[in-house]
Design a protein around this motif. Structure first.
Motif, short mmCIF file in Angstrom:
data_model
loop_
_atom_site.label_atom_id
_atom_site.label_comp_id
_atom_site.label_asym_id
_atom_site.label_seq_id
_atom_site.Cartn_x
_atom_site.Cartn_y
_atom_site.Cartn_z
N ARG A 139 0.78 -1.24 0.00
CA ARG A 139 0.00 0.00 0.00
C ARG A 139 0.82 1.30 0.00
N MET A 182 -0.08 6.27 -5.59
CA MET A 182 -1.29 5.53 -5.24
C MET A 182 -1.97 4.98 -6.48
N GLN A 186 -7.05 3.18 -4.52
CA GLN A 186 -6.55 3.69 -3.25
C GLN A 186 -6.89 5.18 -3.11
N VAL A 192 -8.76 -2.10 -1.90
CA VAL A 192 -7.35 -2.16 -2.26
C VAL A 192 -6.82 -3.57 -2.03
N SER A 196 -3.13 -3.10 -6.53
CA SER A 196 -2.77 -1.73 -6.19
C SER A 196 -1.25 -1.58 -6.10
#
Length: 301
Positions: A139, A182, A186, A192, A196
């Motif tokens: 992330r 991102m 996201q 997500v 991602s």
């Protein structure tokens, strides 16, 4: 320039079993130090700011970061060797990876040549395979969280990694991450998952090829709107990799390749790495300088 900065007067001389030799970096959440055990093991020690240690929510997030980093340990991540997330001031020690961040590398030597970009793509994708196999999504993949080492790139910092079960330690709808890297889902606080990270890989590769993210410029909101609505400018990406980067940056998660497919594509037409460094000489020298701090002769700052 050495990656090691002297300890500040307010820094502790020791964390857990590790004597601190200097600072590797600092941010809003805390600082990262170079530490050494009495047996000679060199580690990177992440210590949170004391005032954050009193925040139960932050402590829970840090505990989750330790758990995620342990689960994601692989060939191209920095494995956790020790941690105390429940101590008076939480800390975590990972194996020290002698290297320079991708962001610093591009600042030092400019965009990477195609052969290095292929190795970068394959190495990051291999790390993502391990991370996703552990049921995690990183992330926050970006140039600052990719360390270039002599053996290839390593992914670090699992501060906002999320398990596949969707367990959230933040308010619903909260957007965490770095806008220019991102994914669209996201940026819109959508669902997500592993795709991602592949989008973030594409933006990171575009940065390595050009010196900037294809979505940078203006306010964070401007950047997020471009991520969601506009196609990236990939003119600086070498012809042989432009299709791969464009595929990673597909707006729909289902249209992006898997990390395994990224590895296969990056290896097409690439010379086998049997000898010689994968990076230009200036960056190899910077990495070797970063490795010099592992020598036992380094005295505490």
């Amino acid at each position: 320039m050495s990656p090691l900065e002297p300890l500040q007067p307010t820094d502790p001389p020791r964390i857990g079993p590790y004597t601190l030799l200097g600072r590797l970096g600092a941010g809003g959440m805390g600082a990262v130090y170079l530490g050494r055990s009495s047996g000679g093991r060199t580690v990177a020690v992440k210590l949170v700011r004391p005032e954050l240690a009193a925040d139960a929510g932050f402590r829970a997030r840090f505990r989750a970061e330790v758990t995620s980093a342990r689960a994601a340990s692989g060939a191209f991540t920095a494995p956790v060797v020790d941690a105390d997330p429940d101590g008076p001031v939480p800390w975590m020690a990972t194996a020290y990876v002698p290297g320079v961040s991708l962001g610093r590398a591009v600042a030092l030597g400019g965009p990477l040549p195609e052969h290095a970009l292929r190795a970068l793509a394959a190495g990051i994708a291999e790390a993502l395979k391990s991370i996703h196999a552990a049921g995690l999504t990183h992330r926050d993949l970006k140039p600052g969280n990719v360390l270039l080492a002599l053996d290839g790139p390593h992914i670090i910092d699992f501060g906002i990694a999320r398990a596949a079960d969707g367990t959230a330690l933040t308010a619903t709808g909260m957007i965490l991450g770095t806008p220019a890297y991102m994914s669209p889902e996201q940026a819109t606080a959508g669902e997500v998952g592993p795709p991602s990270d592949v989008f973030s890989l594409g933006a990171t590769l575009a940065f390595a090829a050009s010196g900037s993210s294809p979505f940078e410029g203006g306010t964070p909101l401007d950047v997020l709107q471009r991520v969601v609505r506009e196609e990236p400018d990939l003119a600086a990406v070498p012809d042989g990799l432009r299709l791969l980067v464009a595929a990673c940056l597909a707006k729909a998660p289902a249209d992006r390749p898997t990390p395994r497919q990224v590895v296969g594509y990056a290896q097409q037409g690439a010379a086998p790495r049997t000898s010689g460094p994968w990076l230009p000489p200036a960056l190899t020298a910077a990495i070797e300088e970063a490795a010099a701090v592992m020598a036992p002769s380094v005295a505490p700052a």
